[in-house]
Design a protein around this motif. Structure first.
Motif, PDB file in Angstrom:
ATOM      1  N   UNK A 271       0.828  -1.204   0.000  1.00 58.17           N
ATOM      2  CA  UNK A 271       0.000   0.000   0.000  1.00 58.17           C
ATOM      3  C   UNK A 271       0.865   1.258   0.000  1.00 58.17           C
ATOM      4  N   UNK A 272       2.005   1.182   0.657  1.00 56.87           N
ATOM      5  CA  UNK A 272       2.867   2.354   0.733  1.00 56.87           C
ATOM      6  C   UNK A 272       3.660   2.544  -0.559  1.00 56.87           C
ATOM      7  N   UNK A 273       3.915   1.467  -1.258  1.00 58.11           N
ATOM      8  CA  UNK A 273       4.779   1.546  -2.442  1.00 58.11           C
ATOM      9  C   UNK A 273       4.024   1.906  -3.716  1.00 58.11           C
ATOM     10  N   UNK A 274       2.847   1.324  -3.879  1.00 59.24           N
ATOM     11  CA  UNK A 274       2.156   1.471  -5.159  1.00 59.24           C
ATOM     12  C   UNK A 274       1.893   2.936  -5.573  1.00 59.24           C
ATOM     13  N   UNK A 277       4.950   4.579  -7.003  1.00 57.58           N
ATOM     14  CA  UNK A 277       5.411   3.972  -8.246  1.00 57.58           C
ATOM     15  C   UNK A 277       4.744   4.619  -9.455  1.00 57.58           C
ATOM     16  N   UNK A 278       3.543   5.152  -9.231  1.00 60.63           N
ATOM     17  CA  UNK A 278       2.805   5.751 -10.335  1.00 60.63           C
ATOM     18  C   UNK A 278       3.407   7.083 -10.781  1.00 60.63           C
TER      19      UNK A 278
ATOM     20  N   UNK B 110      11.808   0.332 -17.496  1.00 63.78           N
ATOM     21  CA  UNK B 110      12.221   1.567 -16.839  1.00 63.78           C
ATOM     22  C   UNK B 110      11.435   1.782 -15.549  1.00 63.78           C
ATOM     23  N   UNK B 111      10.134   1.565 -15.630  1.00 69.81           N
ATOM     24  CA  UNK B 111       9.309   1.787 -14.441  1.00 69.81           C
ATOM     25  C   UNK B 111       9.555   0.720 -13.381  1.00 69.81           C
ATOM     26  N   UNK B 112       9.856  -0.491 -13.840  1.00 68.49           N
ATOM     27  CA  UNK B 112      10.069  -1.558 -12.863  1.00 68.49           C
ATOM     28  C   UNK B 112      11.404  -1.393 -12.156  1.00 68.49           C
TER      29      UNK B 112
END
Lengths: 298, 301, 571
Positions: A271-274, A277-278, B110-112
């Motif tokens: 939950x903290x990472x997603x 990441x966007x 790149x995003x991963x």
């Protein structure tokens, strides 16, 4: 001629395949822990205690997420996190970018002075106690302001951005100056659009930094009103550590009985990472680059 | 004097912009630096920061620490290896990504690639221990393939441990650090590539003559900074992946300061060692900057 | 002050008149309806209380004189914990105390290292009136800067129970000038074991339960068990013994098997010798080394984090263990109960004692009766006397029961309490405890067990010499397995109070002590993991040599000196 180009394209194709293979392998290595965490977070808590979960949950359960979102503070934490990232990144980028532009103006006499003035702060700080006292005296503790004011300018970002801006042709700014434009206007109208890739890159760094930071939250905003999402994660992850100083076994037992299950910790990490990441894909378009500078050069 | 004044007058617009920044940096960065004074004292929280002077005692004590040489060795080896592998890794990754033609694939990788940056060390340590332990997946595979008969002690043998530490570091930071190189590559004028192709440059030629020079100033800058950080050999990962059997290989200045300074409540000692580290780092940066100015024609200031 | 009393009196008499007219029939029911919405009632209640006290001091069913003005105890506790969980678990008890005692207890707890937070508070002069979980080193620091108040006169005046409960020990908490800077918490002797050897019960029975008395017996039994169960269900190799990275902290206790107390050997004149300087220490190293040499020891013994280790334990990969008693419960049958389809009651570990042949006794569980740390009152507290009054209630047996076992008379309560002072444990909860289905997390939340722990003991209560504030430790004789454990280990528990040694930040030996502890952590692991016995002995001797060089003799001398001082003080 034809043979040569055939060979080149063959070599080139082989290189393409090799590159893709390497990147795929890398992609796997890089994403595996995330997959592992995902699998864990969707697994039943007691069942996960048996171990052996690698790619897929064994006994699917949404309990961990249910438990997480039951805590309404979590959404509030998400709100503060987003606000912090937005305001913190925006202000930091604007100020640091401006400074970077100023220290890149070749004719400016204070250029070296300003660079060193900020550069030194990368190496020396007064330590936790004087900084805490300062925040206290400025009444910044237990306020939202403490998230962005002390991080308005970052010397490391300044170096990165200044290095990029210095590489831009001087003529770009000279002509504007001759036209009578003020420095702030040049910064806003020319520097920012032209240096967009570096602004995008640094904004990722700044956003991630703001998103991830938790120590200043628990240090300065101890009343809990402005707890960010990251703070909840750290709390769960560091729970185990907190028990290590205890010597009394009865007390230990009670601490361990109250520990959050592995699956909850995994779900929190997800939950903290997603959300953060966007940010990357969103800013990525500024990277697919090659801005043509030709037009301004002429 | 008059000339200086004239200059300042001419540049007053710029100085006016600088003024709030100077005030800010003096307040938030320079003012708290009085805290560094405690490295010359025997400071007790709550007491004044201008008393209990002990001179250079805290600095000398560090050199007399029985494990001093071991700590220095570990610090230099670990950060040396980090520099050797960790510095080029993001550049290589950025170059590879830049060469990928498929847009979607490029974007995805790149995003991963920067995901590991977000996985906290606590979680990484857990995964590493499960995978690399004596009955972890890696040993399992190696035994099944017949390379070894007995499980290798990846995490309890000091020499392997350095490798694990450095590779986990590279793994974690590579994608994130590549971002700045990607932005530098994005800044390269597209016309240059066209011109290069016209001149008959092949794929590797383009990389060598156009892409690499395009990111050179960024790379030099980061290298100079990395030299200055040579005494920062990590902290959290050591404490989390380390164990009693590898302590003589993982103890670095920062972990030492944390355990003997902060945890034992010895602020003065911790600050003294930290100050020394900063001074050395700063001197190294200035030297590296000077050298780079002379030989690479590129510098921080 | 005077004015306030007068106003209260005046106000009281007016209200009293009104109260008489309206009828105060509701008064007696306070205890009965405490499950209701307490927040809404609070204000009205406080007013009601004010009314009554003005006329005659109202005493509630716990013997607490309800004050006419709400007493506030606002404290910071330096134990690191998750503030969200803390807040959630405090609510029930907070509301209960406010309603029935007119005491508003506010607890603040952070997930920041307590020592660090205290230092920041001290440096910025921003701290609360009451602080708990303060160690003696910190007390020293704060006291020397004049931030703490001497509690002795207050205790003389308002704390009869504090004096009574601490009894002879009271004087041992005073400093040389007879001043009292902190009141202990979690003090007293709880006669339950801390550490033990663990044996897999069903397998042991299947072997015919051979006698296990010495470390060698234990080794032999474990070896046979490994031979009988070389792989677990998942096909992983099993080990006779393993450790996790926390167990090295318990090493001193494990050495009790060889007759050492807390890692030190004591001669007739109370001189202490560190285990590195004894032959017993070497024996212990050899004991573990033999497991390693024969491939019976988990090679990751010094690597396992508690989580991984627990996993191996739960997966039946680890057969034996010497360490805290609860670990084999937590990792053993408490997990199997839910994960094993055909779990039976005897699939579990039982805790047993070991004693080396030459040792006079086995000393596995050192008991420091001083308490974990202290509760102090700072110069920022406006009403220290009120705080002492509350602490005085808390330390009394009934106060300890209330705050230890939680709110009584709720459906989920662990105990019932009657206004005549009689009480009883709730049978339903007790049976749940025996069956292992008692949810202590939930109990904490609903009844607030031990959520406020300022000064009550963890030792046996003074009125019945049987009850303890830890609810789950009250029925050890009725619980078959707990009883078995306690019977097995009763001779291994000893009072270790006099060995309490404080290493203050300004003591140069603090660093030496830390250096030696580090050395042992690494050195012991290396010695145990030696390929031959000679190499193990060599590693032990190396470690000993290095420790002596670092100043082990000074540590021994310092400890001996402090020990003798404490002995004199406690006598």
């Amino acid at each position: 001629m034809e043979i040569k180009s055939m060979r080149t394209s063959w070599a080139s194709r082989a290189a393409d395949v090799a590159i893709i293979a390497v990147l795929l392998l890398l992609g796997f290595v890089v994403i595996y822990p995330f997959i592992n965490l995902l699998a864990l977070s969707f697994n039943d808590g007691t069942d996960a205690a048996r171990g052996g979960i690698y790619f897929f949950p064994r006994k699917v359960s949404y309990a961990a997420y249910g438990m997480l979102f039951e805590n309404e503070n979590l959404l509030k934490g998400l709100g503060w996190s987003v606000l912090r990232v937005a305001i913190g990144t925006g202000t930091c980028l604007f100020m640091t970018g401006l400074l970077s532009y100023i220290v890149s103006i070749r004719t400016f006499s204070g250029r070296k002075f300003m660079r060193i003035l900020f550069f030194v702060t990368m190496y020396f700080s007064g330590g936790i106690i004087p900084t805490y006292i300062l925040m206290n005296q400025l009444h910044l503790t237990n306020t939202f302001q403490v998230y962005w004011i002390p991080s308005l300018i970052n010397a490391y970002f300044m170096l990165l951005m200044a290095s990029y801006i210095s590489d831009l042709p001087e003529a770009l700014f000279e002509s504007a100056r001759i036209d009578g434009a003020g420095e702030l206007r040049i910064y806003w109208r020319i520097v920012i659009p032209v240096a967009m890739p570096v602004f995008a890159a640094v904004s990722i760094y700044a956003a991630v930094g703001h998103w991830n930071s938790w120590f200043d939250v628990i240090l300065y905003n101890f009343n809990g009103k402005f707890d960010t999402l990251q703070v909840y994660l750290r709390r769960l992850l560091l729970e185990v550590e907190a028990t290590q100083q205890i010597r009394d076994q009865q007390l230990m037992l009670h601490k361990f009985q109250g520990l959050s299950p592995l699956t909850l910790r995994a779900a929190t990490t997800i939950v903290v990472t997603v959300p953060i990441l966007c940010v990357y894909p969103f800013l990525q378009k500024y990277f697919i680059g090659g801005i043509t500078l030709g037009s301004v050069k002429g | 004097m008059a000339a200086v004044w004239k200059r300042v007058r001419r540049e007053r617009q710029i100085w006016l912009l600088c003024l709030p920044m100077i005030v800010w940096v003096l307040m938030f960065s320079y003012y708290p630096m009085y805290g560094l004074l405690i490295s010359f004292q025997n400071y007790v929280p709550g007491h004044s920061m201008f008393s209990n002077w002990v001179g250079f005692d805290n600095f000398i004590r560090f050199f007399h620490e029985p494990n001093f040489l071991q700590i220095m060795r570990n610090t230099l080896v670990i950060s040396g290896l980090n520099l050797l592998f960790g510095f080029p890794a993001p550049i290589l990754l950025a170059l590879l990504l830049n060469e990928v033609k498929g847009r979607a694939f490029k974007k995805t990788i790149q995003s991963l690639s920067y995901i590991p940056y977000f996985i906290s060390w606590v979680v990484v340590a857990n995964i590493l221990i499960t995978m690399l332990g004596s009955d972890g997946v890696l040993n399992d595979i190696l035994i099944k393939l017949g390379f070894i008969d007995e499980p290798l002690a990846f995490l309890t043998n000091g020499n392997y441990f350095w490798g694990i530490l450095v590779s986990s570091n590279v793994w974690k930071d590579m994608g994130f650090s590549a971002i700045i190189y990607l932005s530098a590559m994005a800044g390269i004028d597209k016309e240059q590539y066209e011109a290069g192709r016209v001149d008959g440059l092949g794929r590797f030629g383009l990389i060598r003559h156009i892409t690499v020079p395009g990111i050179r100033s960024t790379a030099v800058l980061l290298f100079i900074l990395a030299i200055g950080g040579i005494l920062n050999a990590g902290f959290e990962q050591q404490l989390l992946i380390g164990n009693p059997l590898t302590q003589d290989h993982y103890e670095v200045i920062d972990t030492y300061v944390y355990r003997f300074g902060v945890q034992l409540g010895n602020y003065s000692y911790g600050t003294a060692v930290g100050l020394m580290k900063s001074l050395i780092g700063l001197v190294l940066v200035f030297i590296a900057n000077r050298l780079s100015k002379r030989y690479m024609e590129s510098s921080i200031f | 002050m005077k004015l306030r009393t007068n106003t209260a009196l005046a106000l009281g008499s007016v209200l009293l008149a009104g109260g008489l007219l309206a009828g105060c029939s509701g008064n007696g029911n306070d205890a009965a309806d405490n499950g209701g919405d307490s927040k809404a009632n609070t204000a009205a209640n406080a007013q009601q209380n004010a009314t009554d006290t003005a006329a005659a001091p109202k005493v509630n069913e716990f013997g607490w004189t309800i004050p006419d003005k709400t007493i506030t105890v606002d404290y910071y506790t330096a134990d690191k914990d998750n503030p969200d969980k803390v807040a959630k678990k405090l609510t029930a008890m907070h509301d209960y105390l406010l309603k029935n005692f007119n005491v508003d207890v506010k607890k603040t707890q952070y997930d920041v290292d307590g020592k660090e937070k205290l230092n920041l508070m001290l440096a910025s002069n921003d701290y609360p009136g009451v602080m708990s979980a303060i160690d003696s080193d910190t007390i020293d620091k704060w006291r020397s800067q004049g931030k703490l108040i001497d509690l002795a006169p207050l205790v003389d005046k308002y704390g009869p129970n504090i004096k009574k409960e601490l009894g002879d020990k009271y004087n041992s908490y005073l400093d040389a000038d007879g001043k009292l800077w902190g009141i202990p918490r979690g003090w007293g002797l709880l006669p339950i074991p801390d550490n033990s050897a663990h044996i897999r019960w069903d397998w042991y029975q299947a072997m015919g339960a051979p006698k296990i008395e010495t470390p060698d017996d234990y080794y032999n039994v474990l070896k046979q068990m490994v031979a009988a169960h070389p792989k677990n269900e998942q096909g992983q190799k099993t080990y006779a013994i393993s450790w996790n990275d926390q167990v090295t902290d318990n090493l001193d206790s494990v050495l009790g098997i060889w007759g050492l107390k807390d890692g030190y050997k004591e001669d007739a004149d109370h001189n202490l010798t560190h285990w590195l300087n004894t032959s017993e220490g070497l024996e212990a190293v050899k004991f573990y080394n033999r497991f390693y040499r024969e491939g019976l020891m988990d090679p990751d013994s010094f690597l396992n984090k508690f989580d991984d280790w627990k996993l191996k334990f739960s997966n039946e990969q680890i057969i034996g263990h010497i360490g805290p008693w609860w670990q084999s419960w937590n990792a053993g049958h408490e997990v199997w109960k839910t994960t094993k389809p055909n779990w039976t009651d005897d699939q579990r570990y039982v805790q047993i004692a070991l004693k080396a042949p030459g040792a006079e006794a086995s000393y596995l569980s050192p008991k420091d009766t001083t308490g974990w740390n202290y509760t102090v009152i700072t110069d920022k507290e406006a009403h220290p006397e009120d705080v002492i009054k509350f602490l005085d209630f808390e330390i009394s047996p009934i106060g300890t029961r209330l705050l230890g076992w939680g709110i009584p008379n709720l459906p989920e309560s662990t105990w019932t309490y009657n206004s005549d002072g009689t009480w009883a444990f709730t049978d339903a909860q007790k049976q749940k405890l025996f069956a292992g289905t008692f949810d202590s997390d939930k109990a904490d939340e609903i009844t607030g067990q031990n959520q406020i722990w300022l000064d009550h003991p963890q030792g046996l209560m003074s009125d019945d010499h049987k009850s303890t504030a830890w609810y789950d430790q009250n029925f050890n004789d009725e619980d078959k397995w707990k009883k078995m454990m306690n019977d097995n280990l009763k001779d291994t528990i000893y009072d270790n109070t006099a060995r309490r040694i404080v290493f203050t930040a300004d003591n140069p030996l603090t660093i030496v002590n830390q250096q030696i502890e580090d050395l042992i952590k690494t050195g012991f692991a290396k010695a145990v993991m030696s390929k031959t016995e000679d190499a193990a002995v060599q590693a032990f001797n190396d470690m000993q040599g290095k420790a002596v060089k670092l100043g082990l003799k000074d540590i021994e001398a310092f400890r001996t000196e402090e020990y003798k001082k404490n002995l004199a003080k406690l006598q």
